[in-house]
Design a protein around this motif. Sequence first.
Motif, mmCIF file in Angstrom:
data_model
loop_
_atom_site.group_PDB
_atom_site.id
_atom_site.type_symbol
_atom_site.label_atom_id
_atom_site.label_comp_id
_atom_site.label_asym_id
_atom_site.label_seq_id
_atom_site.Cartn_x
_atom_site.Cartn_y
_atom_site.Cartn_z
ATOM 1 N N LYS A 53 0.826 -1.214 0.000
ATOM 2 C CA LYS A 53 0.000 0.000 0.000
ATOM 3 C C LYS A 53 0.860 1.265 0.000
ATOM 4 O O LYS A 53 2.004 1.261 0.420
ATOM 5 N N THR A 62 3.253 7.143 -5.701
ATOM 6 C CA THR A 62 2.048 6.362 -5.446
ATOM 7 C C THR A 62 1.346 6.057 -6.752
ATOM 8 O O THR A 62 1.452 6.797 -7.721
ATOM 9 N N GLN A 65 -3.888 3.611 -4.581
ATOM 10 C CA GLN A 65 -3.684 3.328 -3.159
ATOM 11 C C GLN A 65 -2.414 2.534 -2.889
ATOM 12 O O GLN A 65 -2.110 2.197 -1.758
#
Length: 163
Positions: A53, A62, A65
């Motif tokens: 994550k 990122t 998520q």
Amino acid sequence: MSNQFYSDMYPYAKISSSLTGIPVEVILGQWALESNYGQSDLAKRANNFGGIKASSKGKHFTSGQYAGYLTKTAFAKDYARVMNLPYYDGVRGAGTVEGALQELGKSPYAEDPSYITKVASKVKELTGMDFSNVSDVLTDGEGKINFVGWALGLFGVWWLLFR
């Protein structure tokens, strides 16, 4: 497809294993499942073969998520960081493939009740595979630095910083 994935990912699994004590077979089985043998969008786009994550501290960027990594080595090191969290003490301390699988099934990684059965089926695929011709990521298998691998990694950092 699976044999190629295991051969490609073996050096990175060795890194994670050396940092955690988790058997390479368990790591490869988990990564095969989580990334669909490296074919998942997350693996292709973000070098994330473990479904880590975005809250992960070792990420470079990122991807929704999930954490994203510039290199497979960065992923392998962050996977090791995650697996060194207290939740995974039993996995690290199991000492055998079977024990590590059982402990992984009790850990937060196993959100699916059949997770360990699925990982175990991937581990069984490794039976009989020969990794003796697979060299380490940054060495040529004899402990000498693999200049090409090292240079490509350095170029990737340069590219991100100065492009």
